[in-house]
Design a protein around this motif. Structure first.
Motif, PDB file in Angstrom:
ATOM      1  N   VAL A  57       0.833  -1.202   0.000  1.00  0.00           N
ATOM      2  CA  VAL A  57       0.000   0.000   0.000  1.00  0.00           C
ATOM      3  C   VAL A  57       0.867   1.251   0.000  1.00  0.00           C
ATOM      4  N   THR A  58       2.083   1.162   0.529  1.00  0.00           N
ATOM      5  CA  THR A  58       2.980   2.317   0.543  1.00  0.00           C
ATOM      6  C   THR A  58       3.391   2.751  -0.860  1.00  0.00           C
ATOM      7  N   ASP A  59       3.346   1.830  -1.830  1.00  0.00           N
ATOM      8  CA  ASP A  59       3.641   2.224  -3.220  1.00  0.00           C
ATOM      9  C   ASP A  59       2.607   3.218  -3.732  1.00  0.00           C
ATOM     10  N   LEU A  60       1.393   3.167  -3.188  1.00  0.00           N
ATOM     11  CA  LEU A  60       0.309   4.034  -3.628  1.00  0.00           C
ATOM     12  C   LEU A  60       0.255   5.345  -2.847  1.00  0.00           C
ATOM     13  N   THR A  61       0.866   5.368  -1.671  1.00  0.00           N
ATOM     14  CA  THR A  61       0.824   6.571  -0.841  1.00  0.00           C
ATOM     15  C   THR A  61       2.091   7.410  -0.950  1.00  0.00           C
ATOM     16  N   GLU A  62       3.192   6.807  -1.346  1.00  0.00           N
ATOM     17  CA  GLU A  62       4.475   7.521  -1.345  1.00  0.00           C
ATOM     18  C   GLU A  62       4.457   8.793  -2.191  1.00  0.00           C
ATOM     19  N   PRO A  63       3.790   8.814  -3.373  1.00  0.00           N
ATOM     20  CA  PRO A  63       3.866  10.023  -4.204  1.00  0.00           C
ATOM     21  C   PRO A  63       3.033  11.204  -3.731  1.00  0.00           C
ATOM     22  N   VAL A  64       2.144  11.019  -2.736  1.00  0.00           N
ATOM     23  CA  VAL A  64       1.174  12.067  -2.405  1.00  0.00           C
ATOM     24  C   VAL A  64       1.502  12.702  -1.059  1.00  0.00           C
ATOM     25  N   ASP A  65       0.867  13.842  -0.792  1.00  0.00           N
ATOM     26  CA  ASP A  65       1.103  14.572   0.450  1.00  0.00           C
ATOM     27  C   ASP A  65       0.194  14.117   1.581  1.00  0.00           C
ATOM     28  N   SER A  66      -0.987  13.660   1.246  1.00  0.00           N
ATOM     29  CA  SER A  66      -1.908  13.165   2.267  1.00  0.00           C
ATOM     30  C   SER A  66      -2.796  12.100   1.643  1.00  0.00           C
ATOM     31  N   VAL A  67      -3.346  11.253   2.515  1.00  0.00           N
ATOM     32  CA  VAL A  67      -4.207  10.172   2.028  1.00  0.00           C
ATOM     33  C   VAL A  67      -5.286   9.890   3.066  1.00  0.00           C
ATOM     34  N   MET A  68      -6.492   9.628   2.572  1.00  0.00           N
ATOM     35  CA  MET A  68      -7.584   9.171   3.413  1.00  0.00           C
ATOM     36  C   MET A  68      -7.861   7.710   3.096  1.00  0.00           C
ATOM     37  N   VAL A  69      -8.021   6.892   4.132  1.00  0.00           N
ATOM     38  CA  VAL A  69      -8.446   5.506   3.939  1.00  0.00           C
ATOM     39  C   VAL A  69      -9.645   5.243   4.843  1.00  0.00           C
ATOM     40  N   SER A  70     -10.592   4.486   4.326  1.00  0.00           N
ATOM     41  CA  SER A  70     -11.782   4.146   5.098  1.00  0.00           C
ATOM     42  C   SER A  70     -11.607   2.775   5.733  1.00  0.00           C
ATOM     43  N   LEU A  71     -12.041   2.651   6.974  1.00  0.00           N
ATOM     44  CA  LEU A  71     -12.034   1.367   7.665  1.00  0.00           C
ATOM     45  C   LEU A  71     -13.428   0.760   7.716  1.00  0.00           C
TER      46      LEU A  71
END
Length: 338
Positions: free
Chosen positions: A183-197
């Motif tokens: 999942v870090t491959d998808l978050t590394e390029p951005v400044d912030s991320v929201m994920v739903s639980l």
């Protein structure tokens, strides 16, 4: 009743209910809820960010991110079909005072060239571009799992122009599962991320916003402004911690979605888009019926689906739907439109 409207309809399992009943709690506004603190630390670690913050909803988290990243009056770039544009009640304008520059983007992610062309610099007449919003998976386009290269390409151009990048990753763990990447491959390029639980992972309540420590500290203040300062929230965070153990189960939902799509495609008048994750979009124009009529006919046979456009019905698999439920739903569908 077989409920295929959304993965938000899941019920907490016994482990989640037990976690709610036994969670250590404190006042989270004072930063004293140990269960919330544990959840935030685990999410930050899993997403590869410095910090994370617990929110009651993904919409509040997205709106908070937009407000923190921008100045009032700036433009935000977003796909025309994105959740922040279609399903958040104009919050970008109401909460952050932003103008939305809507883009028509392949798979919901604008190309680097499109980002460059859409970005405007601040000058005497224009407020400038303040934010690029991306989405993964892309809900309205059929749960598309967006590869990290596409995310990075768009984000790089934005950040080169001092434009922040926020990722609406409500179903990000679905995307990582489908793409077979960390999942870090998808978050590394951005400044912030929201994920739903509270979607595919099955928690009863909650989404996370993650980013730098400075960003999260500012987000904490904005969350309070928007009414998201919860108190003994460990009762909710406990089940959310349990939900993190369900990431490996998402592939089952994807398999069920593929089975469902194959079966739907075999019914006269239905044309199902091949799913990449747990969302199946079916064009029903071939039936000669309005989507609302299709949905009602299915409801009469105890199958719940969602009208999702002028010719489209959406079905969504989730952890409360087993393989036998998919088989039963298809039998009822065939009976309804035979």
């Amino acid at each position: 009743m077989i409920d295929l409207r959304s993965d938000t309809v899941t019920k907490p399992d016994e482990a989640m209910r037990e976690a709610a009943a036994t969670a250590a709690v404190g006042d989270d506004v004072y930063g004293e809820d140990p269960t919330v603190n544990d959840l935030e630390a685990r999410i930050a670690d899993r997403l590869g960010t410095e910090a994370a913050l617990y929110f009651p909803t993904g919409t509040m988290a997205n709106q908070t991110a937009a407000r923190v990243h921008t100045e009032r009056g700036q433009e935000v770039l977003a796909d025309r079909q994105s959740h922040v544009v279609k399903y958040e009640l104009g919050g970008l304008a109401q909460h952050a005072g932003l103008q939305v520059r809507m883009l028509d983007a392949d798979r919901g992610v604008p190309s680097p060239e499109r980002v460059a062309a859409a970005t405007v610099a601040e000058d005497l007449h224009r407020p400038g571009t303040g934010l690029l919003c991306l989405e993964n998976t892309h809900n309205a386009r059929g749960g598309l799992a967006i590869d990290p290269e596409r995310i990075a390409a768009a984000a790089t151009v934005a950040r080169e122009r001092d434009v922040a990048v926020h990722l609406d990753g409500a179903r990000l763990f679905n995307a990582a599962t489908a793409l077979e990447v960390p999942v870090t491959d998808l978050t590394e390029p951005v400044d912030s991320v929201m994920v739903s639980l509270s979607k595919g992972l099955g928690a009863p309540v909650g989404s996370m916003l993650a980013g730098s420590e400075e960003f999260i500290e500012r987000a904490r203040r904005t969350r309070k402004l928007l009414g998201g300062g919860m108190r003994q929230a460990g009762i909710l965070a406990g089940p959310a911690l349990e939900a993190l153990e369900n990431v490996d189960d998402l592939e089952t939902d994807h398999e069920n979605a593929r089975l469902l799509a194959d079966g739907i495609d075999g019914v006269d008048g239905f044309d199902a888009q091949e799913p990449e994750t747990n969302i199946v979009l079916a064009d029903v124009s071939g039936t000669g019926l309005e989507p609302a009529t299709v949905v009602e006919r299915l409801r009469e046979r105890d199958v719940l689906a969602t009208q999702f456009g002028p010719t489209t019905v959406r079905f969504c698999t989730h952890r409360d739907v087993a393989r036998e439920d998919i088989d039963a739903a298809l039998e009822r569908l065939e009976d309804a439109f035979d």
